[in-house]
Design a protein around this motif. Structure first.
Motif, PDB file in Angstrom:
ATOM      1  N   ILE B  39       0.871  -1.172   0.000  1.00  8.46           N
ATOM      2  CA  ILE B  39       0.000   0.000   0.000  1.00  8.46           C
ATOM      3  C   ILE B  39       0.910   1.224   0.000  1.00  8.46           C
ATOM      4  CG2 ILE B  39      -1.739   1.282   1.349  1.00  8.46           C
ATOM      5  CD1 ILE B  39      -1.718  -1.963   2.633  1.00  8.46           C
ATOM      6  N   GLN B  41       1.242   5.738   0.175  1.00  2.00           N
ATOM      7  CA  GLN B  41       0.600   6.966   0.632  1.00  2.00           C
ATOM      8  C   GLN B  41       1.462   8.151   0.227  1.00  2.00           C
ATOM      9  OE1 GLN B  41       0.167   7.435   4.936  1.00  2.00           O
ATOM     10  NE2 GLN B  41      -1.812   8.434   4.600  1.00  2.00           N
ATOM     11  N   LYS B  45      -1.568  12.659   1.502  1.00  2.00           N
ATOM     12  CA  LYS B  45      -2.683  12.121   0.718  1.00  2.00           C
ATOM     13  C   LYS B  45      -3.150  10.787   1.301  1.00  2.00           C
ATOM     14  CE  LYS B  45      -1.724  14.476  -3.619  1.00  2.00           C
ATOM     15  NZ  LYS B  45      -1.535  14.327  -5.092  1.00  2.00           N
ATOM     16  N   ALA B  46      -4.157  10.227   0.671  1.00  2.00           N
ATOM     17  CA  ALA B  46      -4.778   9.013   1.195  1.00  2.00           C
ATOM     18  C   ALA B  46      -3.994   7.757   0.800  1.00  2.00           C
ATOM     19  CB  ALA B  46      -6.218   8.928   0.706  1.00  2.00           C
ATOM     20  N   LEU B  47      -4.418   6.652   1.379  1.00  2.00           N
ATOM     21  CA  LEU B  47      -3.801   5.361   1.125  1.00  2.00           C
ATOM     22  C   LEU B  47      -4.288   4.782  -0.201  1.00  2.00           C
ATOM     23  CD1 LEU B  47      -4.533   4.139   4.724  1.00  2.00           C
ATOM     24  CD2 LEU B  47      -2.235   4.560   3.853  1.00  2.00           C
ATOM     25  N   TRP B  49      -4.054   1.051  -2.336  1.00  2.00           N
ATOM     26  CA  TRP B  49      -3.639  -0.340  -2.396  1.00  2.00           C
ATOM     27  C   TRP B  49      -2.967  -0.626  -3.742  1.00  2.00           C
ATOM     28  CZ3 TRP B  49      -5.498  -4.273  -5.709  1.00  2.00           C
ATOM     29  CH2 TRP B  49      -5.014  -5.561  -5.401  1.00  2.00           C
ATOM     30  N   PRO B  63      -5.709  -2.426 -10.788  1.00  2.00           N
ATOM     31  CA  PRO B  63      -5.786  -2.377 -12.257  1.00  2.00           C
ATOM     32  C   PRO B  63      -5.208  -1.105 -12.858  1.00  2.00           C
ATOM     33  CG  PRO B  63      -7.956  -2.157 -11.251  1.00  2.00           C
ATOM     34  CD  PRO B  63      -7.019  -2.549 -10.165  1.00  2.00           C
ATOM     35  N   PHE B  64      -5.194  -0.021 -12.081  1.00  2.00           N
ATOM     36  CA  PHE B  64      -4.682   1.241 -12.614  1.00  2.00           C
ATOM     37  C   PHE B  64      -3.161   1.254 -12.714  1.00  2.00           C
ATOM     38  CE2 PHE B  64      -8.717   3.221 -12.793  1.00  2.00           C
ATOM     39  CZ  PHE B  64      -9.440   2.781 -11.698  1.00  2.00           C
ATOM     40  N   TYR B  96       4.093   0.988   2.192  1.00  2.00           N
ATOM     41  CA  TYR B  96       3.889   0.081   3.315  1.00  2.00           C
ATOM     42  C   TYR B  96       3.627  -1.336   2.814  1.00  2.00           C
ATOM     43  CZ  TYR B  96       2.704   4.311   6.074  1.00  2.00           C
ATOM     44  OH  TYR B  96       2.720   5.531   6.696  1.00  2.00           O
ATOM     45  N   TYR B 106      -8.945  -7.569   6.100  1.00  2.00           N
ATOM     46  CA  TYR B 106      -8.465  -6.306   6.651  1.00  2.00           C
ATOM     47  C   TYR B 106      -7.004  -6.493   7.032  1.00  2.00           C
ATOM     48  CZ  TYR B 106      -9.342  -8.795  11.029  1.00  2.00           C
ATOM     49  OH  TYR B 106      -9.351  -9.735  12.021  1.00  2.00           O
ATOM     50  N   PHE B 107      -6.310  -5.375   7.255  1.00  2.00           N
ATOM     51  CA  PHE B 107      -4.883  -5.420   7.545  1.00  2.00           C
ATOM     52  C   PHE B 107      -4.659  -5.363   9.055  1.00  2.00           C
ATOM     53  CE2 PHE B 107      -3.711  -5.230   3.227  1.00  2.00           C
ATOM     54  CZ  PHE B 107      -4.564  -4.347   2.593  1.00  2.00           C
ATOM     55  N   ASP B 108      -4.113  -6.450   9.599  1.00  2.00           N
ATOM     56  CA  ASP B 108      -3.923  -6.473  11.054  1.00  2.00           C
ATOM     57  C   ASP B 108      -2.526  -6.006  11.485  1.00  2.00           C
ATOM     58  OD1 ASP B 108      -3.374 -10.055  11.721  1.00  2.00           O
ATOM     59  OD2 ASP B 108      -2.648  -8.759  10.090  1.00  2.00           O
ATOM     60  N   TRP B 110       1.022  -3.835  10.046  1.00  2.00           N
ATOM     61  CA  TRP B 110       1.624  -2.996   9.028  1.00  2.00           C
ATOM     62  C   TRP B 110       3.117  -2.831   9.325  1.00  2.00           C
ATOM     63  CZ3 TRP B 110      -1.265   0.419   5.506  1.00  2.00           C
ATOM     64  CH2 TRP B 110      -2.655   0.224   5.567  1.00  2.00           C
ATOM     65  N   GLY B 111       3.906  -2.662   8.265  1.00  2.00           N
ATOM     66  CA  GLY B 111       5.273  -2.235   8.461  1.00  2.00           C
ATOM     67  C   GLY B 111       5.305  -0.757   8.783  1.00  2.00           C
ATOM     68  N   GLN B 112       6.490  -0.285   9.127  1.00  2.00           N
ATOM     69  CA  GLN B 112       6.648   1.126   9.485  1.00  2.00           C
ATOM     70  C   GLN B 112       6.596   2.039   8.272  1.00  2.00           C
ATOM     71  OE1 GLN B 112      10.502   0.702  11.311  1.00  2.00           O
ATOM     72  NE2 GLN B 112      11.615   0.984   9.385  1.00  2.00           N
TER      73      GLN B 112
END
Lengths: 107, 120
Positions: B39, B41, B45-47, B49, B63-64, B96, B106-108, B110-112
């Motif tokens: 993911i 960021q 701005k927003a996250l 995937w 797909p983009f 990330y 869902y993502f439980d 995350w890396g830093q």
């Protein structure tokens, strides 16, 4: 793709107040595939809520999620100083997985 | 203790290929049901995937960005690798990796995150 619209963009509140954040999907999604994350400056997002209303491990009960279909909410009761952060919703009902644009809760 | 850690270059030039590595610990990626995503960021701005790979080597892409992305795994090293070709300044972001829970996707963990700047 499923577009998630979060509103408002920014909320200015005080500790002790309660707040409800909105996440609206461009199409109906299953509650099972809606999650909420909190992100503090300089940190990775961390999981708050999954399956629309299930709190992740260690998340205090002042955080609650609800909703169905296209409208979901995250409510924070009695804001604590550490709750001032960015909040994102995320759906995985339809690929590609998407996130909302985020709501900033500031003092 | 489950941890994920991203590594890779902090600076790449436009048109170059970015290679990022996500090192996993506290769980084996060869275990049935394990799934890891990338993911990103952009600053303020927003996250977004990017891609996902599963324990059985199934792969999924945004797909983009699909034509520019390749995700792979090295089970012996417990690592997941993402390559992105033809980098552009608009790709400047914190990248990330995160573990995706199978039951509700869902993502439980995350890396830093690792900040990648694209600039000449």
């Amino acid at each position: 793709e499923v577009v998630l619209t979060q509103s408002p963009g920014t909320l200015s509140l005080s500790p002790g107040e309660s707040v409800t954040l909105s996440c609206r999907a461009s199409e109906s999604i299953s509650r099972s595939y809606l999650a909420w994350y909190q992100q503090k400056p300089g940190q990775a997002p961390s999981l708050l809520i999954y399956a629309a209303s299930s709190r992740a491990t260690g998340i205090p009960d002042r955080f609650s999620g609800s909703g169905s279909g296209t409208d979901f909410t995250l409510t924070i009761s009695r804001l604590e100083p550490e709750d001032f952060a960015l909040y994102y919703c995320q759906q995985s009902n339809r690929s590609p997985l998407t996130f909302g644009g985020g709501t900033k809760v500031e003092i | 203790q489950v941890t994920l850690k991203e590594s890779g270059p902090a600076l790449v030039k436009p048109t170059q290929t970015l290679t990022l590595t996500c090192s996993l610990s506290g769980f084996s990626f060869s275990t049935t049901g394990m799934r890891v995503s990338w993911i990103r960021q952009p600053p303020r701005k927003a996250l977004e995937w990017l891609a996902r790979i599963d324990w059985d080597d199934d792969k999924f892409y945004n797909p983009f960005l699909k034509t520019r992305l390749t995700i792979s795994k090295d089970t012996s090293k417990n690592q997941v690798v993402l390559t992105m070709t033809n980098m552009d300044p608009a790709d400047t972001a914190t990248y990330y990796c995160a573990r995706l829970v199978t039951d509700n996707y869902y993502f439980d963990y995350w890396g830093q995150g690792t900040l990648v700047t694209v600039s000449s």
